[in-house]
Design an enzyme around this catalytic site. Structure first.
Site, PDB file in Angstrom:
ATOM      1  N   HIS A  30     -38.575  36.541  31.464  1.00  0.00           N
ATOM      2  CA  HIS A  30     -37.875  35.268  31.325  1.00  0.00           C
ATOM      3  C   HIS A  30     -38.891  34.196  30.951  1.00  0.00           C
ATOM      4  O   HIS A  30     -40.095  34.470  30.816  1.00  0.00           O
ATOM      5  CB  HIS A  30     -37.149  34.894  32.626  1.00  0.00           C
ATOM      6  CG  HIS A  30     -38.078  34.678  33.794  1.00  0.00           C
ATOM      7  ND1 HIS A  30     -38.554  35.722  34.575  1.00  0.00           N
ATOM      8  CD2 HIS A  30     -38.643  33.555  34.311  1.00  0.00           C
ATOM      9  CE1 HIS A  30     -39.352  35.246  35.518  1.00  0.00           C
ATOM     10  NE2 HIS A  30     -39.424  33.925  35.375  1.00  0.00           N
ATOM     11  N   LYS A  79      -8.762  30.493  31.736  1.00  0.00           N
ATOM     12  CA  LYS A  79      -7.715  31.306  31.104  1.00  0.00           C
ATOM     13  C   LYS A  79      -7.969  31.312  29.602  1.00  0.00           C
ATOM     14  O   LYS A  79      -7.952  30.261  28.955  1.00  0.00           O
ATOM     15  CB  LYS A  79      -6.327  30.752  31.405  1.00  0.00           C
ATOM     16  CG  LYS A  79      -5.211  31.674  30.927  1.00  0.00           C
ATOM     17  CD  LYS A  79      -3.831  31.127  31.283  1.00  0.00           C
ATOM     18  CE  LYS A  79      -2.750  32.164  31.010  1.00  0.00           C
ATOM     19  NZ  LYS A  79      -2.763  32.691  29.630  1.00  0.00           N
ATOM     20  N   SER A 100     -12.522   8.855  16.285  1.00  0.00           N
ATOM     21  CA  SER A 100     -11.876   8.391  15.058  1.00  0.00           C
ATOM     22  C   SER A 100     -10.991   9.476  14.447  1.00  0.00           C
ATOM     23  O   SER A 100     -10.190   9.190  13.556  1.00  0.00           O
ATOM     24  CB  SER A 100     -12.933   7.960  14.043  1.00  0.00           C
ATOM     25  OG  SER A 100     -13.682   9.085  13.598  1.00  0.00           O
ATOM     26  N   GLY A 131     -12.440  11.766  12.862  1.00  0.00           N
ATOM     27  CA  GLY A 131     -13.330  12.212  11.792  1.00  0.00           C
ATOM     28  C   GLY A 131     -14.695  12.524  12.354  1.00  0.00           C
ATOM     29  O   GLY A 131     -14.834  13.353  13.252  1.00  0.00           O
ATOM     30  N   GLY A 146     -16.908   9.897  13.452  1.00  0.00           N
ATOM     31  CA  GLY A 146     -17.460   8.796  14.213  1.00  0.00           C
ATOM     32  C   GLY A 146     -16.677   8.425  15.453  1.00  0.00           C
ATOM     33  O   GLY A 146     -15.840   9.189  15.951  1.00  0.00           O
ATOM     34  N   ALA A 199      -5.073  12.432   7.986  1.00  0.00           N
ATOM     35  CA  ALA A 199      -4.659  13.265   6.850  1.00  0.00           C
ATOM     36  C   ALA A 199      -5.836  14.068   6.324  1.00  0.00           C
ATOM     37  O   ALA A 199      -6.268  13.924   5.178  1.00  0.00           O
ATOM     38  CB  ALA A 199      -4.061  12.385   5.758  1.00  0.00           C
TER      39      ALA A 199
END
Length: 861
Positions: free
Chosen positions: A45, A266, A727, A729, A731, A800
């Site tokens: 590790h 789940k 937003s 999008g 941002g 959209a």
């Protein structure tokens, strides 16, 4: 952790490790060093250590750090180490604590992004590294402690920045295995005398011809031998069975609480039983069907590589989306396309192992054995469990847009069939239904428009309504082909359906099963706001019954559902099956259902305001256009408002005053809704400020979150409230409510000064000008949304764009790597809204204050 723990575990007469000097550590001035030591002990590790408060805070990272942002490496917190340990390299004698070889793999300095003490207490430490091998931003995220765990488990995650890399760019651990201190390999250090340390003197060069001791790299070693499965209490000798009927969970309204229960995520995929017999692998459905070939070779190969001879393992095969959640629709899509590179199998139980029947053993013992066999990463992964209260666990799951929680009694044997020792509580209503017919699409006659569904009750099929959204074009066409081939002349329902329910229906043999997500039941026992998620070919139609929770839904939940269910709308949708988002299968009806579900939260931000619309009548792949004036033939529920500054020939502006108006906009193909920052009652006095953070190329999500917090601090510094939303999008929007007293020019000047102050304070991070050439690796602080006629996308509005994302209000405390800026969608947002404890914008209107007379000041760093 104090250094007493470190000293108690070591015999410094035997080991060359530095002695922990407690008094010095307590008074030492805090520095900022870090180191990573490759440690070949019982298991190989990497020990990750950060200097804080005069000691090295330490974690054992089981597989070492990764520069791949998608890799989450388990980091087990260990005892604090003295600062001198940061330079240690050598061998620890066998029999001593941590006996084995230690290589100083990396070292340098670290810088916390926020207060590290608060980060450690809260369970999220964010920081930057500057080392010889590692650099950039990183996260340590704490996981809930499970039953009987004595140490805290964290995840070490690389943040998305310039030095991050994808998995196909190579593993830094393999590319740079050498010591940063001596340049030696782990094997070369291992050949030194036990107890040797690099502090004892310079290492002599080794002849290349000198034969090396047979100590191969631990990555290439065969897995360590496990204790026999027969040692597990309750295990019994047994031949490997071909199949065991899987344990099934009973649906409940609330997740159970108490120490006897553990809780698991789940998953949203296919339940599969892995039958492993001497590297011959079969993947069996919950009815025993062999689906091994259906999933390609990667999953079977991963099972064949496990350290066992024979086994039956219970789990779920999923496909995870970009937000990290499993998605049954995505799994169905991958299967139909013959794609298998995204499959992940989460193993959560083991019923048989190496000649031992484990079904009689207690659950925690079975899971402990499974965890020793299956790691937390890879194609086959161990599914962890949690011991927090069930409803707390469920709340976290719902906040992350997961399907729900499975709760299990920790001490119980493996259940036979459906039982109450396994319970499931869901974030949204979801179950399988029998397909009894379809209505052809009015857009394309070779596609289905909706499915007619039923369930078995008292030995007969009962009609429960239709589902008209959730189909991509390909799925709608494929379903038409399959259902057309099993058409029948009469209804499969014994009772005669009402005329409206029979209208245009083509009945089919009731043999196919669909998984449906829905928002509840209507008064006449039909599904409400249902959405198709995929076919369930692993479950026979004859077994499909209505799932009812065994306990009543809580009062608060019932009220919420009732409120949404009774929202009236008089607007009739034409062509409700028209697909607006083709890849996601979200139809006109699906968008209308979404808005009905979130209307009560959304209403204050869109009613009685002039609106600008992005209309896409044919969906996001068709023609689109912005529109702010009313159009001929607009639904009567859409209201008109005449702007006093418009000329007499100008058409009125668009506005709505209720849900009917919003559904009217859906009918017209309005896929984005952009309101003014003022109401029609005070058109010239804005009541909302919005600051839009628009990232340029190269800007990470972490930096966008930092920018939002920076704006929040600036608002609060002048006595204003700040709220945040995605937003939909890339941002974030930071929004502040105003008492409508200042005019547009004054508000816009205020926001311009704030944006320019941020750019002046941090020119490497922010710009206030919209010129794209100046925005590379910077965030545009867009204040231009605050002028008259200017708009920004509304809270809860859809976007959209591919993905069907929505702009979602969120809590400030939730802002971070667990939030995806486009992760809230038309499909998952209703469940998120229904399950959150409070509306993060619930006190938005009451927090309004007048615009302060003082200008936003430059903040010194």
């Amino acid at each position: 952790m104090a250094l007493e723990d470190y000293n108690k575990k070591r015999n410094f007469e035997q080991t060359a490790e530095p002695r922990g000097k407690i008094s010095k550590a307590k008074s030492a001035k805090t520095g900022n060093s870090f180191c990573i030591q490759k440690h070949d002990a019982t298991r190989l590790h990497y020990d990750f250590r950060l200097e804080l408060d005069g000691v090295l805070k330490s974690w054992a990272v089981t597989r070492g750090p990764s520069l791949d942002t998608s890799e989450k490496r388990l980091a087990v917190q260990t005892e604090d180490h003295p600062l001198d340990y940061g330079d240690f390299e050598g061998t620890i004698p066998k029999g001593e604590y941590g006996g084995g070889t230690v290589l100083l793999w990396d070292r340098g300095t670290w810088k916390p992004t926020y207060d590290p003490h608060k980060g450690l207490a809260k369970g999220h430490l964010e920081f930057e590294l500057e080392g010889d091998k590692l650099s950039g931003r990183w996260h340590l995220v704490k996981m809930p402690r499970r039953a009987r765990e004595k140490r805290d488990n964290w995840l070490l995650i690389k943040a998305d920045d310039d030095v991050a890399r994808s998995g196909n760019e190579g593993d830094i651990l393999e590319q740079r295995p050498e010591s940063v201190k001596t340049g030696r390999s782990l094997d070369e250090i291992a050949r030194e005398a036990p107890g040797w340390s690099s502090k004892t003197g310079k290492l002599p060069a080794k002849s290349p011809k000198e034969p090396q001791k047979d100590t191969p790299n631990r990555r290439k070693k065969a897995p360590a031998k496990r204790a026999s499965a027969s040692a597990i209490k309750g295990a019994k000798p047994s031949d490997l069975p071909d199949f065991i009927p899987p344990g099934l969970a009973t649906l409940v309204a609330k997740a159970p609480g108490g120490k006897r229960w553990i809780h698991e995520i789940k998953f949203d995929g296919y339940r599969l039983q892995a039958h492993v017999s001497h590297r011959e692998i079969r993947l069996l459905t919950r009815t025993g069907l062999d689906w091994t070939k259906k999933f390609g070779t990667a999953v079977a190969d991963a099972f064949a590589a496990l350290p066992l001879e024979t086994a039956l393992i219970d789990g779920e095969l999923v496909v995870e989306t970009q937000s990290g959640t499993s998605d049954f629709s995505a799994l169905q899509s991958d299967l139909s396309e013959g794609r298998s590179d995204r499959f992940i199998y989460y193993a959560f139980d083991i019923m048989h192992l190496d000649g031992q029947d484990l079904t009689g053993a207690r659950l925690l013992d079975r899971k402990a054995e499974l965890e020793r066999i299956v790691g937390p990463e890879g194609t086959v992964r161990y599914s962890s469990h949690f011991t927090v209260e069930g409803e707390v666990m469920k709340a976290h799951a719902c906040k992350l847009n997961l399907e729900g929680v499975i709760s299990k009694i920790a001490d119980d044997p493996y259940p036979a069939g459906r039982s109450k020792s396994w319970l499931k509580s869901k974030c949204s209503s979801r179950q399988e239904f029998v397909i009894c017919g379809y209505v052809p699409s009015t857009v394309d006659k070779k596609m289905i428009g909706s499915l007619v569904l039923g369930v078995h009750e008292n030995g007969a099929l009962q009609h429960i309504g239709r589902v008209g959204t959730g189909y991509s074009r390909k799925v709608a066409a494929d379903l038409y082909k399959r259902l057309n081939s099993i058409e029948i002349s009469k209804s499969p329902f014994p009772e005669k359906l009402p005329a409206e329910a029979r209208r245009d229906v083509v009945f089919v043999e009731p043999e196919l099963v669909a998984e449906i997500e829905f928002r509840g039941w209507t008064g006449d026992h039909n599904l409400r706001h249902a959405s198709f998620r995929g076919l369930r070919e692993d479950k026979p139609a004859a077994e499909v019954v209505r799932e009812e929770p065994v306990a009543a839904v809580s009062a608060s939940k019932t009220t919420t559902s009732a409120e949404v269910a009774t929202l009236p709308t008089s607007v009739k949708l034409t062509h409700p099956e028209r697909i607006y988002w083709p890849d996601e299968g979200v139809t006109k009806e699906g968008l209308a259902n979404y808005y009905a579900d979130v209307w009560r939260s959304m209403a204050p931000f869109v009613i009685n305001r002039p609106l600008a619309l992005l209309r896409c009548p044919g969906g996001i792949t068709g023609q689109s256009f912005f529109q702010k004036h009313i159009w001929r033939g607009a639904n009567k529920a859409i209201k008109r408002f005449k702007d006093p500054k418009d000329g007499p020939d100008e058409e009125p502006l668009v506005m709505i005053d209720g849900l009917d108006g919003l559904i009217g906009l859906v009918q017209a193909g309005a896929l984005e809704i952009h309101p003014w920052g003022s109401t029609i009652e005070a058109l010239e006095k804005p009541d909302t400020i919005i600051m839009d953070l628009d990232p340029g190329e190269g800007v990470t999500w972490d930096r966008i979150c930092d920018g939002a917090r920076e704006i929040k601090a600036r608002f609060e510094a002048v006595g204003m409230a700040a709220f945040v939303k995605t937003s939909g999008g890339k941002g974030l929007h930071v929004v502040s409510p105003l008492t409508p007293k200042a005019d547009w020019a004054t508000v816009k000047a205020f926001t311009k000064q704030m944006a320019e102050a941020m750019a002046a304070d941090s020119p490497d991070d922010y710009v206030s000008v919209i010129t794209k050439s100046k925005r590379n690796n910077k965030i545009l602080v867009d204040y231009l949304r605050n002028g008259r006629n200017a708009t920004a996308v509304a809270a809860y509005s859809s976007r959209a764009r591919p993905g069907a994302a929505v702009s979602m209000p969120i809590e400030w405390d939730d802002l971070g790597p667990q939030i995806n800026p486009a992760g809230f969608t038309v499909e998952n947002a209703p469940a998120h809204v229904a399950n959150r404890k409070r509306d993060p914008w619930g006190d938005f209107l009451s927090a309004a204050v007048p615009l302060p007379a003082t200008k936003p000041k430059t903040r010194k760093r």
